[in-house]
Design a protein around this motif. Structure first.
Motif, PDB file in Angstrom:
ATOM      1  N   ASN A  95     -36.648  30.451  73.000  1.00 36.73           N
ATOM      2  CA  ASN A  95     -36.672  31.222  71.757  1.00 36.73           C
ATOM      3  C   ASN A  95     -35.683  30.658  70.740  1.00 36.73           C
ATOM      4  OD1 ASN A  95     -38.478  33.743  72.339  1.00 36.73           O
ATOM      5  ND2 ASN A  95     -37.178  33.528  74.140  1.00 36.73           N
ATOM      6  N   ARG A  96     -34.518  30.274  71.236  1.00 38.20           N
ATOM      7  CA  ARG A  96     -33.515  29.696  70.348  1.00 38.20           C
ATOM      8  C   ARG A  96     -33.945  28.310  69.874  1.00 38.20           C
ATOM      9  NH1 ARG A  96     -30.487  30.143  66.178  1.00 38.20           N
ATOM     10  NH2 ARG A  96     -28.588  28.878  66.213  1.00 38.20           N
ATOM     11  N   GLN A  97     -34.646  27.557  70.738  1.00 36.45           N
ATOM     12  CA  GLN A  97     -35.163  26.258  70.289  1.00 36.45           C
ATOM     13  C   GLN A  97     -36.066  26.441  69.076  1.00 36.45           C
ATOM     14  OE1 GLN A  97     -37.439  23.452  72.915  1.00 36.45           O
ATOM     15  NE2 GLN A  97     -38.726  23.218  71.089  1.00 36.45           N
ATOM     16  N   ILE A  98     -36.953  27.431  69.154  1.00 31.84           N
ATOM     17  CA  ILE A  98     -37.862  27.677  68.035  1.00 31.84           C
ATOM     18  C   ILE A  98     -37.079  28.057  66.781  1.00 31.84           C
ATOM     19  CG2 ILE A  98     -39.615  29.273  67.164  1.00 31.84           C
ATOM     20  CD1 ILE A  98     -40.901  29.191  69.930  1.00 31.84           C
ATOM     21  N   GLU A  99     -36.058  28.883  66.935  1.00 33.07           N
ATOM     22  CA  GLU A  99     -35.244  29.263  65.775  1.00 33.07           C
ATOM     23  C   GLU A  99     -34.592  28.040  65.129  1.00 33.07           C
ATOM     24  OE1 GLU A  99     -32.459  32.093  67.234  1.00 33.07           O
ATOM     25  OE2 GLU A  99     -33.928  33.723  67.395  1.00 33.07           O
ATOM     26  N   GLU A 103     -35.371  26.473  61.505  1.00 30.70           N
ATOM     27  CA  GLU A 103     -34.250  26.312  60.577  1.00 30.70           C
ATOM     28  C   GLU A 103     -34.195  24.889  60.023  1.00 30.70           C
ATOM     29  OE1 GLU A 103     -29.366  26.418  60.771  1.00 30.70           O
ATOM     30  OE2 GLU A 103     -30.516  27.692  62.133  1.00 30.70           O
ATOM     31  N   GLY A 104     -34.353  23.903  60.908  1.00 34.38           N
ATOM     32  CA  GLY A 104     -34.309  22.510  60.467  1.00 34.38           C
ATOM     33  C   GLY A 104     -35.475  22.143  59.575  1.00 34.38           C
ATOM     34  N   VAL A 105     -36.683  22.538  59.985  1.00 35.43           N
ATOM     35  CA  VAL A 105     -37.857  22.256  59.158  1.00 35.43           C
ATOM     36  C   VAL A 105     -37.748  22.987  57.823  1.00 35.43           C
ATOM     37  CG1 VAL A 105     -40.364  22.524  58.963  1.00 35.43           C
ATOM     38  CG2 VAL A 105     -39.355  21.794  61.128  1.00 35.43           C
ATOM     39  N   GLY A 106     -37.189  24.187  57.856  1.00 34.99           N
ATOM     40  CA  GLY A 106     -37.027  24.947  56.619  1.00 34.99           C
ATOM     41  C   GLY A 106     -36.154  24.228  55.603  1.00 34.99           C
ATOM     42  N   GLU A 107     -35.091  23.586  56.070  1.00 33.10           N
ATOM     43  CA  GLU A 107     -34.237  22.832  55.150  1.00 33.10           C
ATOM     44  C   GLU A 107     -34.983  21.629  54.579  1.00 33.10           C
ATOM     45  OE1 GLU A 107     -31.294  23.822  53.926  1.00 33.10           O
ATOM     46  OE2 GLU A 107     -31.870  25.630  55.033  1.00 33.10           O
ATOM     47  N   VAL A 108     -35.816  21.005  55.413  1.00 32.80           N
ATOM     48  CA  VAL A 108     -36.650  19.906  54.911  1.00 32.80           C
ATOM     49  C   VAL A 108     -37.601  20.422  53.836  1.00 32.80           C
ATOM     50  CG1 VAL A 108     -38.448  18.240  55.508  1.00 32.80           C
ATOM     51  CG2 VAL A 108     -36.493  18.567  57.040  1.00 32.80           C
ATOM     52  N   LEU A 109     -38.231  21.564  54.099  1.00 39.52           N
ATOM     53  CA  LEU A 109     -39.195  22.108  53.143  1.00 39.52           C
ATOM     54  C   LEU A 109     -38.524  22.547  51.844  1.00 39.52           C
ATOM     55  CD1 LEU A 109     -41.509  24.126  55.548  1.00 39.52           C
ATOM     56  CD2 LEU A 109     -42.059  22.012  54.331  1.00 39.52           C
ATOM     57  N   ARG A 110     -37.324  23.064  51.918  1.00 43.03           N
ATOM     58  CA  ARG A 110     -36.586  23.401  50.686  1.00 43.03           C
ATOM     59  C   ARG A 110     -36.533  22.194  49.754  1.00 43.03           C
ATOM     60  NH1 ARG A 110     -32.494  27.766  50.373  1.00 43.03           N
ATOM     61  NH2 ARG A 110     -31.891  28.518  52.443  1.00 43.03           N
ATOM     62  N   ALA A 167     -47.882  24.605  65.090  1.00 44.65           N
ATOM     63  CA  ALA A 167     -46.610  24.500  64.371  1.00 44.65           C
ATOM     64  C   ALA A 167     -46.781  23.741  63.061  1.00 44.65           C
ATOM     65  CB  ALA A 167     -45.567  23.820  65.252  1.00 44.65           C
ATOM     66  N   VAL A 168     -47.609  22.700  63.064  1.00 42.04           N
ATOM     67  CA  VAL A 168     -47.872  21.950  61.831  1.00 42.04           C
ATOM     68  C   VAL A 168     -48.435  22.887  60.760  1.00 42.04           C
ATOM     69  CG1 VAL A 168     -49.347  20.188  60.778  1.00 42.04           C
ATOM     70  CG2 VAL A 168     -48.168  19.703  62.924  1.00 42.04           C
ATOM     71  N   ALA A 169     -49.349  23.766  61.160  1.00 36.32           N
ATOM     72  CA  ALA A 169     -49.963  24.687  60.201  1.00 36.32           C
ATOM     73  C   ALA A 169     -48.969  25.739  59.714  1.00 36.32           C
ATOM     74  CB  ALA A 169     -51.177  25.358  60.837  1.00 36.32           C
ATOM     75  N   LEU A 170     -48.239  26.349  60.643  1.00 37.91           N
ATOM     76  CA  LEU A 170     -47.310  27.413  60.263  1.00 37.91           C
ATOM     77  C   LEU A 170     -46.134  26.889  59.444  1.00 37.91           C
ATOM     78  CD1 LEU A 170     -47.175  29.602  63.492  1.00 37.91           C
ATOM     79  CD2 LEU A 170     -47.992  30.314  61.245  1.00 37.91           C
ATOM     80  N   LEU A 171     -45.709  25.668  59.738  1.00 41.35           N
ATOM     81  CA  LEU A 171     -44.549  25.093  59.060  1.00 41.35           C
ATOM     82  C   LEU A 171     -44.964  24.085  57.993  1.00 41.35           C
ATOM     83  CD1 LEU A 171     -42.243  24.532  62.179  1.00 41.35           C
ATOM     84  CD2 LEU A 171     -42.441  26.555  60.722  1.00 41.35           C
ATOM     85  N   SER A 172     -46.152  24.247  57.455  1.00 38.57           N
ATOM     86  CA  SER A 172     -46.658  23.310  56.450  1.00 38.57           C
ATOM     87  C   SER A 172     -46.051  23.597  55.079  1.00 38.57           C
ATOM     88  CB  SER A 172     -48.178  23.422  56.347  1.00 38.57           C
ATOM     89  OG  SER A 172     -48.539  24.667  55.772  1.00 38.57           O
ATOM     90  N   PRO A 173     -45.989  22.590  54.213  1.00 33.20           N
ATOM     91  CA  PRO A 173     -45.512  22.836  52.847  1.00 33.20           C
ATOM     92  C   PRO A 173     -46.410  23.803  52.091  1.00 33.20           C
ATOM     93  CG  PRO A 173     -46.364  20.592  53.077  1.00 33.20           C
ATOM     94  CD  PRO A 173     -46.261  21.163  54.455  1.00 33.20           C
ATOM     95  N   GLU A 174     -47.715  23.780  52.387  1.00 36.98           N
ATOM     96  CA  GLU A 174     -48.634  24.695  51.703  1.00 36.98           C
ATOM     97  C   GLU A 174     -48.292  26.151  52.013  1.00 36.98           C
ATOM     98  OE1 GLU A 174     -50.809  20.814  52.341  1.00 36.98           O
ATOM     99  OE2 GLU A 174     -49.548  22.118  53.562  1.00 36.98           O
ATOM    100  N   ARG A 189     -36.452  35.038  54.583  1.00 34.71           N
ATOM    101  CA  ARG A 189     -37.578  35.839  55.076  1.00 34.71           C
ATOM    102  C   ARG A 189     -38.655  34.929  55.657  1.00 34.71           C
ATOM    103  NH1 ARG A 189     -41.602  39.885  51.582  1.00 34.71           N
ATOM    104  NH2 ARG A 189     -42.859  40.548  53.372  1.00 34.71           N
ATOM    105  N   TRP A 190     -38.930  33.810  54.955  1.00 33.34           N
ATOM    106  CA  TRP A 190     -39.894  32.842  55.495  1.00 33.34           C
ATOM    107  C   TRP A 190     -39.436  32.339  56.853  1.00 33.34           C
ATOM    108  CZ3 TRP A 190     -38.784  27.934  57.058  1.00 33.34           C
ATOM    109  CH2 TRP A 190     -39.880  27.181  57.511  1.00 33.34           C
ATOM    110  N   ARG A 191     -38.151  32.018  56.983  1.00 36.57           N
ATOM    111  CA  ARG A 191     -37.623  31.469  58.231  1.00 36.57           C
ATOM    112  C   ARG A 191     -37.790  32.463  59.381  1.00 36.57           C
ATOM    113  NH1 ARG A 191     -31.473  29.987  57.970  1.00 36.57           N
ATOM    114  NH2 ARG A 191     -31.332  32.254  58.142  1.00 36.57           N
ATOM    115  N   THR A 192     -37.475  33.729  59.136  1.00 33.68           N
ATOM    116  CA  THR A 192     -37.628  34.752  60.172  1.00 33.68           C
ATOM    117  C   THR A 192     -39.089  34.918  60.561  1.00 33.68           C
ATOM    118  OG1 THR A 192     -35.670  35.927  59.372  1.00 33.68           O
ATOM    119  CG2 THR A 192     -37.224  37.178  60.723  1.00 33.68           C
ATOM    120  N   TRP A 193     -39.956  34.955  59.549  1.00 36.13           N
ATOM    121  CA  TRP A 193     -41.394  35.097  59.799  1.00 36.13           C
ATOM    122  C   TRP A 193     -41.938  33.919  60.596  1.00 36.13           C
ATOM    123  CZ3 TRP A 193     -45.136  31.671  57.978  1.00 36.13           C
ATOM    124  CH2 TRP A 193     -46.465  32.051  58.199  1.00 36.13           C
ATOM    125  N   ALA A 194     -41.579  32.702  60.198  1.00 40.54           N
ATOM    126  CA  ALA A 194     -42.098  31.505  60.856  1.00 40.54           C
ATOM    127  C   ALA A 194     -41.650  31.439  62.309  1.00 40.54           C
ATOM    128  CB  ALA A 194     -41.652  30.256  60.101  1.00 40.54           C
TER     129      ALA A 194
END
Length: 204
Positions: A95-99, A103-110, A167-174, A189-194
């Motif tokens: 579970n923590r791995q997913i978090e 978090e890491g992908v979220g910073e990339v997407l920002r 994961a590709v779909a859920l963490l996509s830029p779109e 909020r996006w990070r928690t949801w994802a």
């Protein structure tokens, strides 16, 4: 002589960084097709010739801007060798791995989601279609590594390849831009949801 050479190299690197920053802002504001080398040069405070000398053409400037946005710096370190990836893969709690992964992908997407969106909207250009395909394949490779690591820690609801594509779909830029830019979600909020979606969808 070495000092002079090092100084020139540092100035060239600083100039490239300035051009990339200016190009990122200009592409994001105006799109790819309407952004000219002249506009990038003006925003960077350099000549058009300097942009051509540093990158060769507009596509190369866009690719450099995307690489910088994805990495967060201009160091030639592949995504899978980045500290945030190592930390997520080394985390024993699935579970923590997913978090950490989110978090890491979220910073990339920002940093990169808007440039990726520009590239995909302009993908009718054959050269940009190749850039688009490469970015998707790279994202898929990274997520497959995460999914394989997750499968070693806990049973999954599906095979590794399908988990990676989820994961590709859920963490996509779109998806990120839809929720954050268009629907007004805060990034957290996006990070928690994802993370919640991935946990519920992937872990058996």
């Amino acid at each position: 002589m070495t000092g002079k050479t090092d100084g020139r190299a540092e100035r060239a690197r600083a100039t490239r960084a300035r051009i990339v920053a200016a190009a990122t802002a200009t592409f994001t504001t105006s799109g790819y097709a309407t952004t000219s080398i002249n506009a990038i040069a003006a925003a960077a405070g350099v000549s058009e010739q300097t942009v051509y000398y540093s990158f060769g053409n507009k596509r190369a400037v866009l690719v450099a801007a995307l690489d910088r946005a994805i990495a967060g710096d201009d160091e030639p370190i592949p995504t899978l060798d980045r500290p945030w990836v190592h930390a997520a893969l080394a985390e024993p709690d699935p579970n923590r791995q997913i978090e950490l992964q989110v978090e890491g992908v979220g910073e990339v997407l920002r940093r990169a989601a808007r440039l990726l969106d520009i590239i995909r909207n302009a993908a009718t250009d054959p050269e940009l279609a190749e850039v688009c395909a490469t970015s998707i394949n790279h994202h898929r490779e990274v997520q497959r590594t995460f999914a394989a690591s997750l499968a070693e820690k806990t049973p999954l609801r599906t095979e590794v390849a399908a988990a990676a594509d989820t994961a590709v779909a859920l963490l996509s830029p779109e998806t990120y831009l839809l929720l954050v830019d268009h629907l007004g979600w805060p990034h957290d909020r996006w990070r928690t949801w994802a993370a919640d979606c991935l946990t519920r969808t992937l872990i058996a």
